[in-house]
Scaffold this active site. Structure first.
Site, short mmCIF file in Angstrom:
data_model
loop_
_atom_site.label_atom_id
_atom_site.label_comp_id
_atom_site.label_asym_id
_atom_site.label_seq_id
_atom_site.Cartn_x
_atom_site.Cartn_y
_atom_site.Cartn_z
N SER A 47 1.53 6.73 -14.72
CA SER A 47 1.82 5.50 -15.45
C SER A 47 0.62 5.09 -16.29
O SER A 47 -0.50 4.95 -15.77
CB SER A 47 2.16 4.36 -14.48
N ASN A 128 7.80 2.07 -14.97
CA ASN A 128 7.38 1.82 -13.59
C ASN A 128 7.42 0.31 -13.36
O ASN A 128 6.55 -0.42 -13.83
CB ASN A 128 5.98 2.39 -13.39
N SER A 131 4.96 -2.93 -10.47
CA SER A 131 3.66 -3.35 -10.98
C SER A 131 3.67 -4.87 -10.88
O SER A 131 4.72 -5.51 -11.03
CB SER A 131 3.60 -2.85 -12.43
N ASN A 195 10.20 4.85 -5.81
CA ASN A 195 8.75 4.73 -5.74
C ASN A 195 8.37 4.73 -4.25
O ASN A 195 9.24 4.83 -3.39
CB ASN A 195 8.30 3.43 -6.42
N GLY A 220 5.99 11.28 0.29
CA GLY A 220 6.07 12.57 0.97
C GLY A 220 7.35 12.74 1.76
O GLY A 220 8.18 11.82 1.85
N GLY A 269 6.47 14.97 -6.08
CA GLY A 269 5.26 14.17 -6.11
C GLY A 269 4.20 14.66 -5.14
O GLY A 269 3.49 15.63 -5.39
N THR A 270 4.15 14.01 -4.00
CA THR A 270 3.10 14.25 -3.01
C THR A 270 2.95 15.71 -2.62
O THR A 270 1.84 16.18 -2.35
CB THR A 270 3.42 13.40 -1.76
C1 LIG Z 1 -1.14 9.05 -5.29
C2 LIG Z 1 0.14 8.59 -5.91
C3 LIG Z 1 0.14 8.01 -7.17
C4 LIG Z 1 1.31 7.55 -7.75
N1 LIG Z 1 1.28 7.00 -8.99
C5 LIG Z 1 2.44 6.58 -9.57
C6 LIG Z 1 2.45 6.07 -10.88
O1 LIG Z 1 1.44 6.03 -11.55
N2 LIG Z 1 3.63 5.62 -11.39
C7 LIG Z 1 4.79 5.68 -10.69
O2 LIG Z 1 5.84 5.26 -11.20
N3 LIG Z 1 4.82 6.20 -9.45
C8 LIG Z 1 3.68 6.66 -8.87
N4 LIG Z 1 3.72 7.21 -7.62
C9 LIG Z 1 5.02 7.34 -6.92
C10 LIG Z 1 5.60 8.74 -7.15
O3 LIG Z 1 5.86 8.97 -8.50
C11 LIG Z 1 6.90 8.91 -6.35
O4 LIG Z 1 7.83 7.96 -6.81
C12 LIG Z 1 6.72 8.71 -4.87
O5 LIG Z 1 5.46 9.19 -4.44
C13 LIG Z 1 7.80 9.43 -4.05
O6 LIG Z 1 7.83 10.80 -4.32
P1 LIG Z 1 7.03 11.89 -3.42
O7 LIG Z 1 7.40 11.60 -2.00
O8 LIG Z 1 7.53 13.22 -3.89
O9 LIG Z 1 5.59 11.69 -3.67
C14 LIG Z 1 2.54 7.68 -7.04
C15 LIG Z 1 2.55 8.28 -5.79
C16 LIG Z 1 1.37 8.73 -5.21
C17 LIG Z 1 1.43 9.36 -3.84
#
Ligand SMILES: Cc1cc2nc3c(=O)[nH]c(=O)nc-3n(C[C@H](O)[C@H](O)[C@H](O)COP(=O)(O)O)c2cc1C
Ligand SMILES: Cc1cc2nc3c(=O)[nH]c(=O)nc-3n(C[C@H](O)[C@H](O)[C@H](O)COP(=O)(O)OP(=O)(O)OC[C@H]3O[C@@H](n4cnc5c(N)ncnc54)[C@H](O)[C@@H]3O)c2cc1C
Ligand SMILES: Cc1cc2nc3c(=O)[nH]c(=O)nc-3n(C[C@H](O)[C@H](O)[C@H](O)COP(=O)(O)OP(=O)(O)OC[C@H]3O[C@@H](n4cnc5c(N)ncnc54)[C@H](O)[C@@H]3O)c2cc1C
Ligand SMILES: Cc1cc2nc3c(=O)[nH]c(=O)nc-3n(C[C@H](O)[C@H](O)[C@H](O)COP(=O)(O)O)c2cc1C
Ligand code: FES
Ligand code: FES
Lengths: 315, 297, 315, 297
Positions: A47, A128, A131, A195, A220, A269-270
């Site tokens: 973001s 996003n 926020s 998110n 995760g 993501g994670t």
């Molecule tokens: C370290 C970290 C940073 C993230 N930064 C953003 C971000 O900048 N903008 C956003 O919309 N989501 C952000 N997320 C959320 C991820 O995009 C995602 O929606 C969420 O982690 C679930 O997916 P996952 O389980 O595969 O990580 C972030 C997640 C993590 C773990």
């Protein structure tokens, strides 16, 4: 014959449904060391905000069972650097760019949308909404469907018409379907979910919260069943609205699970932190899953779990 | 740049040895061994295919050898769940490893005098550095500290490679009782030093940096911040570092570091966002070309 | 000297803070094959209803990463059999009985409370509020603080005054603190948190929801950070209200984490399925954790993570 | 009762062998071996200390031996994540095992004729049963089926122990092409049978039960319902079973089963709550002494 992996998100077609999740892949540069980023459906960028942002103090993360608790605070260089350095780099490598934006007011979001619409090469904008809303004592936009709708409306109004706008939702809301409907009524072209989930860990050595921010977001595989339920419920309520599903995708089977629940694309993501090659591995596994089942078109599977037993798609 | 980029591989374990309080694991990892430069590290996935542990564990590369196309050795102490799992590996198991990662120790052009200061497991990256420096004709002096004798790292190797090797332990069970920073001034007095390299916990690095500044010697420190990915995408490993432009940025220790010039690290502000850091709350842009502003490091 | 493990929940003192979680240990009989159930703080029994209940069809569970998705539908024999068969058995073995109750209306809960008050030996009543409110189109009592308060009030009014009543909360509510306050104002003596988190899984072979109920509840270590955040926030708002914390406790360290967040006791649920000896193992590990830290009294640690840095309890 | 109660132990793996499509694991587990009766199973924790897999995996005990104080053998096919992990175990690894669990096969008092019907891995518990029956002077006839030749279980042992052994495969690669239920009527015709024991997938058990009913032979079936705990506390493994009092209850297959009298299992209603089951929606109590009502099974 290998299956047709193309997927459609509003008026955009992607070569395949595997994307990166915002904030977990920068703008693609680091991952390009491990695979060709032009091969995945799109790179959803971290973001970006108007100004540079230092984020939250360390420690910013704690490992939790099959998950990660993090609070990074949207550290980033600001839209200026993003447009001059990160976006051109990604486009030069042949990557499709879904740009995630964050702000403190509808006006900030609108300004970001305008700047991105002026730049060439933006495939989609992801808003996003998790926020803090500066006008509402730091409550998040997702806490209030009306506030979220104002942001989506502002973004849509300032975005070039051929660029779809997706609203990214948090699961920690009083009524997710109500929020989703509000965003769609404000002309979101699609939804991204989910998110991170609100969580916390205590460091049993220091006896203090393990991340400096106190509360953080859980991500995760641990949250996958929560994410699947969100996608399923919103797809049931809004079957024509395209969804980018995410939350704990680790394998091709997990990606398939999100499609069946109603997602048209899936973001990783994670798990990228655990496996920098995850996106291409998952893409390969996903393709194998379809082949094993004799499925010819990935798009046919979107929402299949909603159909009555026996009415699963023809193979 | 692409020559130095890290690789991800499933590396067979060659040996797991107990060395005092540490485990030494050697894996076959040609791509990593050939790219390695002193100070770099690897990030290891722990817990197997169905692991509940998602973040990679970072370990400094302690040695590389040409056998089997290239082997990599790292040493660790069991600390938590991930290192406990690693300690149970046996030969022929596969480890998912990414490396080499991070900014290596910058090397002097000339055959100068170098003091290498390490604390506990933090001494690991100093050994390949010592060998490289010696090959370039540098003088190497070691100062190694630990809590107790069994945690002092490779004392014999240190003695063999270095001109002098000073050891300290908190409990006095080996070498001088006390901390490396108690012994360091004497070492700096005894041999006129041109550069200090240090690796260990943050408070030690701060003190070493302060001492080196007092003697007006440049110091390179390798920091150990909690990491989740090691590859620069998670933004969790940040430390406040002053860039060449004088602006403080929250630098990722995995890609902008782990090696930084000591005086650039704002040790007193670690664990905070300094008010004058780029993008800190209330921060206002100075200058009008943010892109050309050099990254911290 | 071994640490003092006693803990106080309203006017009841337990020998130690390790309990079973409702629905994960029956009424103690099966676990008694593996350890002496008199050794743990208390057995929280499966939620009992007035009548026998067959529950939901199989499949009732799916494994998720570090968690379990389940929908059993409160299968049970009804209060009559419970009082004649299960409770006497537990008491005869020297177990402390915390009886969990569930119903469809405040009147049903009240009737259960009355029957339990007449029976000798009930240590506490836990009110499972995650049960459909028959008067409100199947919404759960937790969805509406006023409805939850009516149930708590009915139970408290029909329960013998020396038996504490704890209200068990779900994390999937619009405002957890508001719900907690409503329960306490309705004279709950304490709170139990958290019940399972709403979730779902799709079976990628059948392409249908993996549990027959469609949506289910996620439990196990995966949800621990969510549970810790709930306990922390409610303890911050209501520091004098005792809390039984639960959600993914697997080790003595996890139990300690809940105490630090604000729980006075900790219940072990899903992990019992994985390790039938879990409760006594966790009790031993918890005691060791205190010894290592030189902590003399477990009770001193309750809520310690809320105290400013450096003000952690004297060792 | 307390003599038969299950134990939990960390059992060293003795051997892991490949047998056609199966893995045969032998562990040292004296407490389990000595308590074991045919038809019982073990529940194995998979994935190690930091496993992300919380539910135990159930496996029928295939053999027990007195060596090392008592060993237990189980066989399995790799199916998902847990069995994949198990297949990678090596000798000396430890497995966390609970057993013996469940209601065993009831044994006839007299030396009668028994037909044992098994499908795929479901054949495992029939082997110790066959040995026990033989020891009691019973005649044993085997009917074993599988998808293909490499999935037919211990054909040689079956031939050795039994009077006759009939094999079926879906693809005809071994024995008769077809299903066990295609071959069973002939076996029942050829030798007058007194009891049928069956183990395998639910549809097979339903058909075997129907066939046995047609020949008026009692049948004991061992069901395989998804399990999380194996010890009776999670309530996930239920099947609708008619009790002696005629009332249908949702019985836990791990403790009330896995062995049930075939005609008691409401096969057509598996995966539902029959409307007349105790406590089904709309169900109203009949009789006034619910406690004395015998549990299902
Ligand atoms: C370290 C970290 C940073 C993230 N930064 C953003 C971000 O900048 N903008 C956003 O919309 N989501 C952000 N997320 C959320 C991820 O995009 C995602 O929606 C969420 O982690 C679930 O997916 P996952 O389980 O595969 O990580 C972030 C997640 C993590 C773990
Ligand atoms: C660049 C670098 C080089 C390192 N080199 C070595 C080495 O050569 N030998 C050695 O013994 N140790 C080294 N460490 C520390 C090592 O990474 C930790 O000891 C290890 O991650 C602990 O893992 P665990 O599972 O046992 O602990 P846990 O407490 O279970 O780990 C939980 C989480 O915290 C992270 N974490 C915990 N401690 C540290 C730490 N000190 N640094 C970074 N992350 C941490 C883990 O990665 C994991 O994400 C190094 C760390 C860094 C950053
Ligand atoms: C009483 C009993 C005896 C059994 N004996 C044998 C045997 O001797 N040999 C053999 O190969 N298999 C046997 N099974 C089946 C065996 O338990 C499953 O194959 C195994 O659990 C699959 O685990 P997985 O991790 O590979 O699959 P996954 O699909 O990853 O498992 C996911 C979850 O579903 C459960 N599960 C999946 N399939 C089954 C199943 N068929 N039965 C019960 N639970 C299941 C697992 O326990 C786990 O909780 C038996 C099952 C039962 C109930
Ligand atoms: C199979 C199962 C059955 C449960 N039954 C009940 C119940 O009857 N009453 C109740 O209040 N909670 C019930 N719960 C919720 C648990 O008591 C507990 O709140 C939750 O699972 C979180 O703890 P855990 O992660 O340790 O399992 C049940 C949970 C599971 C997994
Ligand atoms: S460890 Fe992920 S950015 Fe440094
Ligand atoms: S498997 Fe848990 S009750 Fe049967």
């Amino acid at each position: 014959m290998s299956p047709d992996l193309r997927t459609r998100l509003a008026n955009v077609e992607l070569a395949n449904p595997i994307l990166t999740a915002a904030g977990c892949a920068g703008a693609g540069r680091e991952l390009a060391q491990f695979f060709d980023i032009a091969r995945i459906g799109a790179v959803v960028t971290k973001s970006v905000m108007l100004d540079p942002r230092a984020g939250l103090p360390a420690p910013r993360m704690a490992e939790t069972p099959s998950g990660l608790l993090s609070a990074t605070g949207l550290q980033g260089p600001g839209i200026e650097v993003f447009l001059q350095r990160d976006l051109p780099w990604l486009l030069a490598r042949g990557g499709r760019a879904v740009v995630s934006i964050a702000g403190g007011s509808p006006a900030e979001y609108a300004e970001l949308a305008r700047r991105l619409s002026d730049a060439p090469g933006v495939t989609m904008i992801e808003v996003n909404l998790s926020s803090p809303n500066l006008a509402d004592q730091g409550r998040h936009f997702t806490d209030d469907p009306a506030a979220a709708a104002r942001v989506v409306h502002a973004v849509r109004s300032h975005t070039r018409s051929d660029i779809p706008v997706f609203a990214k939702l948090s699961p920690d809301v009083p009524d997710l379907v109500e929020l989703a409907v509000a965003c769609v009524q404000a002309r979101a072209d699609g939804l991204s979910m989910i998110n991170t989930v609100r969580g916390m860990a205590i460091d049993t050595t220091t006896m203090r919260p393990a991340v400096a921010g106190g509360v953080g977001g859980v991500s995760g595989p641990a949250i996958r069943p929560i994410a699947v339920a969100c996608v399923y419920e919103v797809h049931a309520a809004l079957p024509d609205v395209p969804i980018i599903g995410m939350g704990g995708v680790r394998t091709g089977t997990d990606a398939l699970e999100f499609l069946l629940a109603g997602a048209s694309a899936v973001a990783v993501g994670t798990v990228i932190f655990h496996d920098p090659s995850a996106c291409v591995r998952i893409l390969r596994e996903f393709e194998e899953e379809l082949e094993e089942r004799g499925v010819r078109r990935a798009a046919d599977l979107v929402g299949a779990a909603h159909r009555p037993m026996g009415a699963q798609p023809a193979r | 740049m692409s020559d130095f980029r890290p690789v991800q591989m499933r590396s067979p374990v060659l040996t797991v040895r107990r060395v005092d309080a540490y485990y030494a694991v050697t894996v076959v990892a040609p791509g990593i061994a050939e790219r390695f430069r002193s100070g770099q590290f690897i990030a290891v996935a722990v817990g197997g295919e169905q692991s509940s542990m998602l973040s990679r564990r970072a370990f400094a590369i302690h040695d590389v050898k040409p056998d089997y196309g290239g082997t990599v050795e790292f040493l660790f102490a069991v600390r938590g769940k991930g290192t406990a799992w690693l300690a149970e590996r046996r030969s022929r198991d596969l480890l998912d490893i990414v490396g080499p990662l991070g900014r290596p120790f910058p090397l002097p052009r000339d055959p100068v005098n170098c003091v290498l200061v390490g604390g506990g497991a933090g001494s690991a990256p100093l050994f390949p550095l010592a060998h490289t420096l010696r090959r370039r004709g540098c003088r190497v002096d070691f100062v190694l500290g630990a809590a107790s004798a069994d945690r002092v790292f490779s004392a014999i190797t240190a003695r063999r490679v270095a001109e002098t090797a000073t050891f300290t332990t908190d409990d006095g069970s080996f070498g001088v009782r006390g901390r490396v920073t108690d012994a360091l001034p004497q070492v700096l007095e005894d041999a006129p030093s041109d550069v200090v390299y240090a690796c260990g916990p943050m408070p030690m690095l701060r003190e070493v940096t302060a001492l080196a500044a007092r003697y007006d010697i440049p110091v390179q420190v390798s920091v150990e911040e909690t990491m989740a990915c090691g590859t620069g995408v998670c933004m969790t490993c940040v430390v406040p570092v002053v860039g060449e432009d004088g602006i403080t940025r929250m630098a990722r220790s995995c890609v902008d570091g782990p090696v930084f010039r000591g005086e650039r690290v704002r040790f007193d502000d670690v664990g905070t966002i300094p008010f004058d850091a780029l993008g800190a709350p209330g921060w206002k842009a100075r200058g009008d070309d943010p892109v050309s502003a050099r990254e911290a490091g």
